[in-house]
Design an enzyme around this catalytic site. Structure first.
Site, short mmCIF file in Angstrom:
data_model
loop_
_atom_site.label_atom_id
_atom_site.label_comp_id
_atom_site.label_asym_id
_atom_site.label_seq_id
_atom_site.Cartn_x
_atom_site.Cartn_y
_atom_site.Cartn_z
CG ASP A 160 105.49 139.19 -28.75
OD1 ASP A 160 104.97 139.91 -29.62
OD2 ASP A 160 105.50 139.50 -27.55
CG ASP B 177 98.31 138.87 -34.59
OD1 ASP B 177 97.88 139.10 -33.45
OD2 ASP B 177 98.00 139.57 -35.58
NE ARG C 195 105.01 140.55 -16.20
CZ ARG C 195 105.49 141.70 -16.69
NH1 ARG C 195 105.55 141.90 -17.99
NH2 ARG C 195 105.92 142.64 -15.87
CG HIS D 57 97.11 146.53 -19.72
ND1 HIS D 57 97.96 145.86 -18.87
CD2 HIS D 57 97.91 147.10 -20.65
CE1 HIS D 57 99.20 146.02 -19.27
NE2 HIS D 57 99.20 146.77 -20.34
#
Length: 453
Positions: free
Chosen positions: A309, A337, A360, A364
């Site tokens: 992350d 990234d 996960r 979206h």
């Protein structure tokens, strides 16, 4: 002699049909608890995630019955409530959102926890929280009416099953002494509530203006916080003045696992079939709670875990693993990234070859162009044996008919049987959270200008 009158035939009313669904489903849940000799979790008692009675709620047949009850009960209310009262209840729901955010940020669950089931008087809660006694009375009574907190005597409040989920697992005096550390090392539930009550709540207030803007130049979050047109939520969080928000967001993403189907992670993919020592890469991991659950389920596999992350989030992830699984020595943390090339590639040694990439609740958040870029970087890094696990929710239509274009029609295995009639096909109230999430982090094109983020 007159002929007997024919018996009048009555059609089953929607209320009776809904009542039958509730009754049948209650019987199924009661049978499950009776057969296991376990008590039902009490609404008046604090939530204990480790209690066997709580675990039983996640068993598929019990969870399905509970979903039917929730949907049927809400639909029965909609049948009986004055229609405009139902509409205004939704319109005024922002008060509940504000109240629950206030309760979490004032650490009310911890204040009440310290006193136990006997409860705490409003004046004492006000003294410890630093808030107005009048405000606290309004907040707690509104929430208690929604079965969050409990008023045991006039002006005397205590926790219950719902309100105790806001607990950060730390005494109130510790939280008050170090406010900057209050969310560090927690389950993430309170962080999720506070993130929702800040960024999400304020962005939703700007959603109407964003939706009605004919130019569609700004999405709601940018209107609410004055974010630059080229900045994303994650770039905005990276500003130095938003450090606390960024860390809270990382904790909040761990809190989202609390609302997931606890077994869904293991039903969709056979983690146990992977070779021992396989390398699992959590891309955009947040705190890394997803693969921590896999490690706990399959400790003998000794998986090599890589959490990826952005820089500040990775620091939060390190603290999370140190707090919750300090003995696991096969986990590493990598600043990355995911819109750039994936560093964990099959050009590495056999031991380090990524066997599974995990995404996960990532896709979206991004429009199609960025989503394709994320997937292409993973494909470029993958080998012939590398697998991709994408954990997302397919958004169903509410009606029973289909035009063949919904996610449930297109994605293999996504089709689910509809809820029993006369429930809405998607289950109604029991499925509402997925639609709220869709409003919060929509993947629609910016030209549709209805995104929060």
């Amino acid at each position: 002699m007159a002929a007997p009158r024919p018996k009048r035939r009555y059609l089953e009313s929607p209320l009776r049909a809904l009542l039958n669904i509730i009754s049948t489903s209650v019987d199924a849940i009661d049978a499950a608890y009776t057969s296991t000799n376990l008590p039902h979790p009490s609404l008046d008692a604090p939530y204990d995630p480790h209690a066997p009675g709580e675990a039983l709620r996640s068993v598929p047949r019990v969870a399905a019955a509970a979903k039917n009850i929730i949907g049927a009960a809400a639909q029965m209310i909609a049948e009986l409530e004055h229609p405009f009262q139902g509409v205004t209840s939704t319109a005024y729901a922002f008060h509940q959102a504000a109240a629950i955010s206030i309760a979490s940020q004032l650490d009310l669950s911890e204040i009440l926890h310290d006193a136990g089931p006997s409860g705490v008087a409003l004046d004492e809660i006000a003294s410890k929280s630093g808030a107005s006694e009048v405000l606290l009375a309004k907040v707690l009574r509104l929430l208690a009416t929604q079965h969050i907190f409990r008023e045991v005597k006039p002006g005397l409040f205590t926790n219950n099953r719902l309100s105790s989920t806001l607990s950060k697992g730390k005494p109130h005096y510790v939280l008050a002494r170090s406010p900057e550390e209050r969310l560090v090392g927690t389950s993430g539930r309170a962080a999720l509530i506070e993130f929702t009550g800040d960024e999400c709540f304020k962005a939703s207030a700007a959603l109407v203006d964003a939706a009605l803007d004919p130019k569609g130049e700004q999405i709601a979050l940018k209107r609410a916080f004055g974010i630059g047109p080229s900045e994303s939520l994650f770039q905005w969080h990276a500003r130095p003045e938003n450090k606390a928000r960024k860390e809270r967001f990382a904790c909040a993403m761990q809190g989202t696992t609390e609302s997931d189907n606890s077994e869904g992670l293991f039903q969709g993919f056979e983690w146990g079939s992977l070779p021992h020592g396989a390398s699992l890469v959590d891309v955009g991991s947040g705190t890394g709670g997803t693969l921590m659950r896999v490690v706990k389920r399959y400790p003998e596999h000794k998986f090599r875990i890589v959490n990826q992350d952005l820089d500040g989030v990775i620091e939060t992830a390190k603290r999370y693993w140190k707090t919750n699984l300090p003995t696991y020595d096969r986990v590493s943390f990598q600043t990355h990234d995911f819109l750039t090339p994936q560093p964990q590639t099959c050009a590495a040694t056999n031991y380090d070859k990524p066997r599974v990439f995990v995404l996960r609740h990532i896709m979206h958040n991004w429009p199609s162009a960025q989503a394709r870029a994320i997937l292409r970087h993973l494909r470029a890094a993958a080998g012939s044996e590398t697998q991709l696990v994408v954990l997302e929710s397919a958004l169903p239509v509410v009606c029973r008919e289909s035009d063949g274009t919904s996610d449930h029609d297109i994605v293999p295995g996504a089709v689910r049987p509809p809820a029993p009639r006369p429930l809405l096909a998607n289950g109604g109230r029991a499925s509402a959270s997925i639609y709220r999430m869709d409003m919060t982090v929509s993947k629609q094109d910016p030209s549709l200008h209805v995104n929060l983020f």
